[in-house]
Write an enzyme that holds these catalytic residues in place. Structure first.
Site, PDB file in Angstrom:
ATOM      1  N   SER A  91       0.899  -1.145   0.006  1.00 59.43           N
ATOM      2  CA  SER A  91       0.027   0.015  -0.036  1.00 59.43           C
ATOM      3  C   SER A  91       0.800   1.118   0.082  1.00 59.43           C
ATOM      4  CB  SER A  91      -1.013   0.186   1.271  1.00 59.43           C
ATOM      5  OG  SER A  91      -0.023  -0.320   2.404  1.00 59.43           O
ATOM      6  N   CYS A 126      -3.492  -4.186  -8.444  1.00 56.54           N
ATOM      7  CA  CYS A 126      -3.245  -2.736  -8.300  1.00 56.54           C
ATOM      8  C   CYS A 126      -3.547  -1.936  -9.664  1.00 56.54           C
ATOM      9  CB  CYS A 126      -1.840  -2.494  -7.873  1.00 56.54           C
ATOM     10  SG  CYS A 126      -0.684  -3.220  -9.242  1.00 56.54           S
TER      11      CYS A 126
HETATM   12  P1  NAD Z   1       0.474  -3.925   2.876  1.00 63.43           P
HETATM   13  O1  NAD Z   1       1.194  -2.503   2.447  1.00 63.43           O
HETATM   14  O2  NAD Z   1      -0.378  -3.870   3.828  1.00 63.43           O
HETATM   15  O3  NAD Z   1       1.612  -5.091   3.024  1.00 63.43           O
HETATM   16  C1  NAD Z   1       2.607  -5.235   2.021  1.00 63.43           C
HETATM   17  C2  NAD Z   1       3.929  -5.975   2.678  1.00 63.43           C
HETATM   18  O4  NAD Z   1       4.494  -5.049   3.639  1.00 63.43           O
HETATM   19  C3  NAD Z   1       3.461  -7.115   3.479  1.00 63.43           C
HETATM   20  O5  NAD Z   1       4.645  -7.972   3.392  1.00 63.43           O
HETATM   21  C4  NAD Z   1       3.540  -6.598   5.217  1.00 63.43           C
HETATM   22  O6  NAD Z   1       3.876  -7.471   6.084  1.00 63.43           O
HETATM   23  C5  NAD Z   1       4.535  -5.425   4.893  1.00 63.43           C
HETATM   24  N1  NAD Z   1       4.430  -4.381   5.849  1.00 63.43           N
HETATM   25  C6  NAD Z   1       3.028  -3.917   6.434  1.00 63.43           C
HETATM   26  N2  NAD Z   1       3.397  -2.758   7.131  1.00 63.43           N
HETATM   27  C7  NAD Z   1       4.768  -2.452   6.959  1.00 63.43           C
HETATM   28  C8  NAD Z   1       5.691  -1.495   7.688  1.00 63.43           C
HETATM   29  N3  NAD Z   1       5.131  -0.649   8.336  1.00 63.43           N
HETATM   30  N4  NAD Z   1       6.743  -1.556   7.399  1.00 63.43           N
HETATM   31  C9  NAD Z   1       7.444  -2.344   6.620  1.00 63.43           C
HETATM   32  N5  NAD Z   1       6.747  -3.386   5.927  1.00 63.43           N
HETATM   33  C10 NAD Z   1       5.371  -3.503   6.315  1.00 63.43           C
HETATM   34  O7  NAD Z   1      -0.131  -4.184   1.375  1.00 63.43           O
HETATM   35  P2  NAD Z   1      -1.090  -5.399   0.943  1.00 63.43           P
HETATM   36  O8  NAD Z   1      -2.529  -5.096   1.740  1.00 63.43           O
HETATM   37  O9  NAD Z   1      -0.581  -6.769   1.459  1.00 63.43           O
HETATM   38  O10 NAD Z   1      -1.130  -5.128  -0.529  1.00 63.43           O
HETATM   39  C11 NAD Z   1      -2.405  -4.442  -0.970  1.00 63.43           C
HETATM   40  C12 NAD Z   1      -1.637  -3.180  -1.447  1.00 63.43           C
HETATM   41  O11 NAD Z   1      -0.450  -3.350  -2.569  1.00 63.43           O
HETATM   42  C13 NAD Z   1      -2.617  -2.242  -2.226  1.00 63.43           C
HETATM   43  O12 NAD Z   1      -2.578  -1.014  -1.912  1.00 63.43           O
HETATM   44  C14 NAD Z   1      -2.099  -2.532  -3.745  1.00 63.43           C
HETATM   45  O13 NAD Z   1      -2.497  -1.408  -4.596  1.00 63.43           O
HETATM   46  C15 NAD Z   1      -0.732  -2.434  -3.672  1.00 63.43           C
HETATM   47  N6  NAD Z   1      -0.100  -3.330  -4.745  1.00 63.43           N
HETATM   48  C16 NAD Z   1       0.532  -2.451  -5.524  1.00 63.43           C
HETATM   49  C17 NAD Z   1       1.199  -3.037  -6.710  1.00 63.43           C
HETATM   50  C18 NAD Z   1       1.920  -1.966  -7.673  1.00 63.43           C
HETATM   51  O14 NAD Z   1       2.694  -2.674  -8.488  1.00 63.43           O
HETATM   52  N7  NAD Z   1       1.956  -0.834  -7.475  1.00 63.43           N
HETATM   53  C19 NAD Z   1       1.217  -4.441  -6.811  1.00 63.43           C
HETATM   54  C20 NAD Z   1       0.473  -5.096  -5.802  1.00 63.43           C
HETATM   55  C21 NAD Z   1      -0.294  -4.544  -5.085  1.00 63.43           C
END
Ligand code: NAD
Length: 493
Positions: free
Chosen positions: A230, A285
């Site tokens: 995210s 995404c």
């Molecule tokens: P998320 O941000 O909740 O988690 C992603 C990863 O980050 C996980 O492995 C999690 O353990 C880790 N994480 C969580 N908080 C963290 C922190 N404070 N510091 C470091 N690491 C942390 O995302 P999600 O809910 O798993 O995935 C969905 C999101 O990802 C959506 O917003 C989507 O749009 C985005 N996404 C973007 C792309 C792209 O290419 N731009 C592709 C796929 C998904």
């Protein structure tokens, strides 16, 4: 060594190892709410040990000729091909997407392995003779060290492959941290990686949540961070990684607008926009979340899109006929329902309401059926917030220029698409729209593995994207060598 127990383990130095944390999370099938496995939240000591192993592996791996390094990738491609069905079922069971979507996702993962096999060519530098008399200059690419890869839940197989095959083909070692919500897919893939007989420590996996991610980001022996998730987290990761002197690429969220002109093909456009909005239950995404109709397109597409949304077969993704699965978790479903409850103001029409669907299976799992909102004003919270669920919002403008202005006013820039039969409108849109991935009569403009997965504005923090040539640039440092070899030093033998 094989790893079949319900309690998942980490993988390092060719072994399945304990997390030693004592803390576990349940991994739940979002369609059935049945528990699939327990995922460990690995301790900082375990992360340190795994980084140590990866770091120790780097020296020899770097010296291994690239032609030998890619042999492991050829083998991995074959193993993935042979196991598509098994892995696809696991993706569906833990992420909720349909079996067709899971097979497609895996195909994209394999494509990245194939592209990374081009490393001998793609890693080449360049040179000039005689930049001054008798002096030559060259640029060579060298690997950077230990690459850490932190993944989101929505593509458990594909996203690690935007980075991992390139990192190792370029001579780095790597550590993958899958999303704690969907760790079984990578676990299964690591069963195959285990069969490669790679040298110890070249590819490692550590399970855990944001604590593990932070441990990796702060570790002095980790050279780079590849993050996808995210926007709020991507921003933090980008800042923290920079503070720790690391190379970083951090992809964030999105709010993708699809513009429909009056001359768009009705049947094709309706199908493609609907697939983009509701495929993977809107948890892509590159999902369409805003459909902006221009001029006369308003009346025509409102009904077509509504009819299509109502017709979709929603259910358990393992059934071949299912067209849309659940969202990832009970929390995610509540978040989406609350967002709609709080933000649906009087001027917005709910054309199709998929909340709280009826039927025993749908009531049990984390389902929201396709939902369409109409007449969203510009800047409304539902038009600017990433919903990450099967909710498509319709907006209406008078001209292509207005539509492009609306696209460019958004904070995100992952994707923007146009539906038209006019080449001139298409060119104008391609030229002016501020997004890293552009679709013309395409609803999910996902780049093939030999193109960068581009994202702009709040959808990406960094310079070099995942996939293709960008990945090789990210996972290497350029070294420029200037050499003087005067000809009068030539010896006569
Ligand atoms: P998320 O941000 O909740 O988690 C992603 C990863 O980050 C996980 O492995 C999690 O353990 C880790 N994480 C969580 N908080 C963290 C922190 N404070 N510091 C470091 N690491 C942390 O995302 P999600 O809910 O798993 O995935 C969905 C999101 O990802 C959506 O917003 C989507 O749009 C985005 N996404 C973007 C792309 C792209 O290419 N731009 C592709 C796929 C998904």
């Amino acid at each position: 060594m094989s790893q079949n127990s319900i309690e998942l383990r980490n993988y390092t130095n060719g072994n399945w190892t304990d997390s030693k944390s004592g803390e576990w999370l349940d991994v739940i099938n979002p369609a059935t709410t049945q528990k699939i496995s327990n995922v460990p939240l690995s301790s900082a000591d375990v992360v340190n040990k795994i980084v140590h192993n990866a770091s120790a592996a780097f020296k020899d791996w770097r010296e291994t000729p690239v032609t030998e390094r890619i042999q492991y990738l050829f083998k991995l491609k074959n193993l993935l091909e042979e196991n598509i069905e098994n892995i696809a079922r696991t993706i569906t069971m833990e992420s909720g997407k349909t079996i067709h979507e899971s097979r497609g996702e895996l195909r994209r993962a394999i494509e990245n392995v194939e592209v990374a096999c081009g490393a001998p060519t793609l890693l080449q530098g360049y040179n000039n003779e005689d930049i001054a008399n008798g002096i030559d200059e060259m640029m060579i690419r060298q690997p950077i060290g230990v690459a850490a890869i932190i993944c989101p839940f929505n593509f458990p197989a594909m996203i690690p492959f935007w980075f991992m095959p390139y990192a190792i083909a370029a001579g780095n070692s790597c550590i993958v941290k899958p999303s704690e919500r969907v760790p079984n897919t990578m676990n299964l893939i690591f069963e195959l990686i285990d069969e490669l007989d790679l040298p110890d420590g070249v590819i490692n996996m550590v399970h855990g949540d944001h604590h593990v991610a932070s441990n990796l980001i702060e570790h002095p022996d980790v050279a780079s961070i590849s993050f996808v998730g995210s926007t709020a987290v991507a921003k933090k990761v980008y800042e923290k990684a920079a503070q720790h002197g690391k190379r970083v690429q951090a992809s964030g969220g999105a709010k993708n607008p699809l513009i429909i002109l009056p001359d768009a093909d009705p049947e094709m456009t309706t199908k493609i926009v609907s697939d983009s909005a509701f495929g993977c239950a809107g948890q892509r995404c590159l999902a369409a979340s805003l459909a902006v109709t221009v001029g006369d397109a308003k009346e025509k597409f409102r009904d077509l899109l509504s009819d299509r949304a109502k017709s979709l077969n929603v259910g358990y993704g393992l059934n071949e006929e299912t067209q849309m699965g659940p969202v990832i978790s009970a929390q995610s479903r509540s978040r989406i329902e609350k967002l709609l409850a709080d933000q649906l103001t009087g001027d917005i029409d709910v054309l199709v309401d998929g909340r709280k669907p009826k039927g025993a299976d749908l009531e049990k799992g984390y389902f929201i059926k396709p939902t369409i909102l109409d007449n969203l004003p510009a800047n409304h919270p539902l038009a600017t917030t990433e919903i990450f669920g099967p909710v498509l919002s319709l907006m209406h403008v008078d001209t292509v220029e207005d539509a492009i202005e609306l696209v460019n006013s958004g904070a995100y820039g992952n994707m923007a698409c146009l539906f038209t039969s006019s080449g001139a409108s298409a060119r104008k849109f391609r030229y002016d729209a501020e997004a890293g991935n552009i679709g013309i009569n395409i609803g999910v403009a996902a780049p093939m593995a030999f193109f960068p997965f581009s994202g702009w504005k709040d959808s990406f923090f960094g310079d070099l994207h995942g996939q293709g040539r960008n990945a090789f640039e990210f996972f290497t440092r350029q070294k420029v060598v200037v050499e003087r070899w005067p000809s009068h030093w030539s010896r006569k033998f």
